[in-house]
Scaffold this motif. Structure first.
Motif, mmCIF file in Angstrom:
data_model
loop_
_atom_site.group_PDB
_atom_site.id
_atom_site.type_symbol
_atom_site.label_atom_id
_atom_site.label_comp_id
_atom_site.label_asym_id
_atom_site.label_seq_id
_atom_site.Cartn_x
_atom_site.Cartn_y
_atom_site.Cartn_z
ATOM 1 N N ILE A 43 41.843 -1.901 -113.088
ATOM 2 C CA ILE A 43 42.522 -0.680 -112.618
ATOM 3 C C ILE A 43 42.827 0.189 -113.824
ATOM 4 O O ILE A 43 43.622 -0.175 -114.692
ATOM 5 C CB ILE A 43 43.836 -1.006 -111.874
ATOM 6 C CG1 ILE A 43 43.552 -1.858 -110.635
ATOM 7 C CG2 ILE A 43 44.564 0.282 -111.492
ATOM 8 C CD1 ILE A 43 44.795 -2.202 -109.818
ATOM 9 N N CYS A 44 42.156 1.341 -113.881
ATOM 10 C CA CYS A 44 42.351 2.290 -114.975
ATOM 11 C C CYS A 44 43.363 3.337 -114.515
ATOM 12 O O CYS A 44 43.415 3.675 -113.330
ATOM 13 C CB CYS A 44 41.006 2.950 -115.276
ATOM 14 S SG CYS A 44 41.062 4.164 -116.589
ATOM 15 N N HIS A 45 44.139 3.864 -115.467
ATOM 16 C CA HIS A 45 45.087 4.918 -115.072
ATOM 17 C C HIS A 45 44.335 6.138 -114.525
ATOM 18 O O HIS A 45 44.880 6.902 -113.729
ATOM 19 C CB HIS A 45 45.983 5.317 -116.253
ATOM 20 C CG HIS A 45 47.308 5.877 -115.830
ATOM 21 N ND1 HIS A 45 48.521 5.273 -116.076
ATOM 22 C CD2 HIS A 45 47.600 7.012 -115.143
ATOM 23 C CE1 HIS A 45 49.492 6.006 -115.572
ATOM 24 N NE2 HIS A 45 48.964 7.078 -115.004
ATOM 25 N N GLY A 94 30.124 0.615 -115.688
ATOM 26 C CA GLY A 94 31.299 1.344 -116.158
ATOM 27 C C GLY A 94 31.509 2.649 -115.408
ATOM 28 O O GLY A 94 31.381 2.701 -114.186
ATOM 29 N N CYS A 95 31.782 3.709 -116.140
ATOM 30 C CA CYS A 95 32.206 4.977 -115.534
ATOM 31 C C CYS A 95 31.057 5.846 -115.057
ATOM 32 O O CYS A 95 31.277 6.855 -114.390
ATOM 33 C CB CYS A 95 33.038 5.775 -116.531
ATOM 34 S SG CYS A 95 34.467 4.860 -117.117
ATOM 35 N N MET A 96 29.819 5.511 -115.438
ATOM 36 C CA MET A 96 28.679 6.350 -115.047
ATOM 37 C C MET A 96 27.652 5.508 -114.298
ATOM 38 O O MET A 96 27.452 4.337 -114.636
ATOM 39 C CB MET A 96 27.970 6.888 -116.305
ATOM 40 C CG MET A 96 28.867 7.637 -117.256
ATOM 41 S SD MET A 96 27.957 8.230 -118.706
ATOM 42 C CE MET A 96 27.697 6.751 -119.642
ATOM 43 N N LEU A 163 34.715 -2.133 -119.657
ATOM 44 C CA LEU A 163 33.771 -1.099 -119.215
ATOM 45 C C LEU A 163 34.357 0.302 -119.222
ATOM 46 O O LEU A 163 33.619 1.285 -119.186
ATOM 47 C CB LEU A 163 33.241 -1.456 -117.819
ATOM 48 C CG LEU A 163 32.092 -2.455 -117.818
ATOM 49 C CD1 LEU A 163 30.891 -1.893 -118.574
ATOM 50 C CD2 LEU A 163 32.450 -3.796 -118.403
ATOM 51 N N CYS A 164 35.695 0.417 -119.265
ATOM 52 C CA CYS A 164 36.251 1.752 -119.507
ATOM 53 C C CYS A 164 37.252 1.697 -120.661
ATOM 54 O O CYS A 164 37.057 2.342 -121.681
ATOM 55 C CB CYS A 164 36.885 2.352 -118.252
ATOM 56 S SG CYS A 164 37.653 3.941 -118.635
ATOM 57 N N ALA A 165 38.318 0.905 -120.500
ATOM 58 C CA ALA A 165 39.325 0.852 -121.577
ATOM 59 C C ALA A 165 38.668 0.431 -122.894
ATOM 60 O O ALA A 165 39.011 0.934 -123.968
ATOM 61 C CB ALA A 165 40.434 -0.135 -121.206
HETATM 62 ZN ZN ZN Z 1 38.892 4.443 -116.879
#
Ligand code: ZN
Ligand code: NAP
Length: 355
Positions: A43-45, A94-96, A163-165
């Protein structure tokens, strides 16, 4: 839809509704696609910002919104042209999930700057129409070029947030030359911040953590900090005036950026990775004196993301996670807003089977 199947997910119906169980379409894998059973999703902000439409001016949210871009899972099916992955492989997204592959950014391996890049959620979906849906789901289908390999030694729940942080903090630190002998600040000890501390420490820098939460002090040292400053204490801040080579700002809310600009040495840089809802006022003099610079950085390219994962494999780095069932996601969001996370929530997606 003929070319799609139903997946389970958690979605938000509006900026003010809690996340709840839903069914969403996923495309049947095409020739270049990998179908993945999602095991964990961090869970990313950013999930919270997006779900609550806090970035409405830059990227308005389309509802229903299924967030989640810190995905690890197992390959369940591959398209006929897929060469890099096979059924059973442990993989990550990840994000993409796509880009045009032809623009100058893509050719340099910097897909995060591609003008036609597709984000994992809330981007136009080229295959099914509507928008893309993220990782708070039991499965996802992704072009193999946007699928990453997870080193075998890493704990999967703790690997998801890489994958994001992970990439969002690793990439600017590599870009700005965080190495041995450099004094590095990390502002905000949340999901991103705690990864930044681990990376800066592993890269050999002298790491100073700035936190508003005095109760995180011991953890900061355990994560690799050499010094910890409680940023609400002005005296502790002044001691560091003009001394930093680089500061990574990973704060999710309104705060005084000038207080940190003044801590940079000549030609020092602050990079913002935190993306608060409202603009941050900057004093011209904080930049002019000392020829300091302020910049930003979005996630990282696919090749660098794999490099970061391999670096984590080599140094045995994962996020410190609190594993939760999907049913606790709304509670987790409330806790994020209170800076009450140590240091990333990772959703065990097996919990979605009960819905
Ligand atoms: Zn994120
Ligand atoms: P997080 O886990 O919620 O951590 C944010 C931390 O900021 C908190 O733990 C807290 O640390 C500090 N903080 C919160 N409110 C504050 C306030 N009012 N004043 C000062 N400090 C405060 O969030 P995250 O997932 O790490 O994300 C951080 C930010 O980065 C978010 O805005 C997110 O959207 C953004 N982000 C950007 C990218 C990118 O590509 N650039 C990628 C991912 C995320 P302390 O308790 O230590 O003070």
């Amino acid at each position: 839809m003929k070319n799609a199947y139903n997946a389970k997910a958690y979605s938000a119906a509006s900026a003010t509704s809690p996340l709840a169980a839903d069914a969403i379409p996923r495309r049947n894998p095409t020739d270049h696609d990998v179908q993945i059973e999602i095991l964990f999703c961090g869970i990313c902000h950013s999930d919270l910002h997006q779900v609550r439409n806090e970035w409405r001016e830059v990227m308005p949210t389309v509802y229903p919104c299924v967030p989640g871009h810190e995905i690890v899972g197992r390959v369940t099916k591959t398209g006929s042209a897929v060469t890099r992955y096979k059924e059973g492989d442990l993989v990550a997204v990840g994000c993409m999930v796509d880009s045009d592959h032809t623009c100058p950014n893509c050719r340099e391996g910097l897909e995060q700057f591609c003008p036609n890049m597709t984000l994992t959620y809330n981007s136009p979906d080229k295959h099914l129409g509507g928008v893309t849906y993220g990782g708070y789901s039991d499965s996802i289908v992704v072009d193999e070029r946007f699928v990453l390999r997870v080193p075998k030694n890493l704990d999967l729940a703790g690997a998801a947030p890489l994958l994001c942080a992970g990439i969002t903090t690793y990439s600017p630190m590599r870009h700005w030359g965080v190495t041995k002998g450099k004094k590095i600040g990390v502002v905000g000890l949340g999901g991103l911040g705690h990864m930044a501390v681990k990376f800066a420490h592993a890269l050999g820098a002298h790491v100073v953590v700035f936190t508003t939460s005095p109760n995180k002090k011991d953890d900061a040292f355990r994560l690799g900090a050499d010094e910890v400053v409680v940023s609400r204490n002005a005296d502790e801040m002044t001691k560091h005036t003009g001394s930093f080579d680089f500061i990574l700002d990973a704060v999710s809310a309104d705060h005084d950026i000038n207080a940190y600009l003044n801590l940079l040495r000549r030609d020092g840089n602050i990079t913002l990775v935190g993306a608060p809802e409202k603009p941050l006022p900057v004093s011209a003099f904080s930049l002019i004196m000392g020829r300091r610079s302020l910049s930003g950085s979005p996630i990282g390219g696919i090749a660098e993301t794999q490099e970061m994962l391999d670096f984590c494999g080599k140094h045995n780095i994962t996020a410190d996670v609190e594993v939760i069932p999907i049913q606790k996601v709304n509670e987790a969001y409330d806790r994020l807003l209170k800076s009450d996370v140590k240091y990333r929530f990772s959703i065990d997606m097996a919990s979605l089977k009960a819905e």
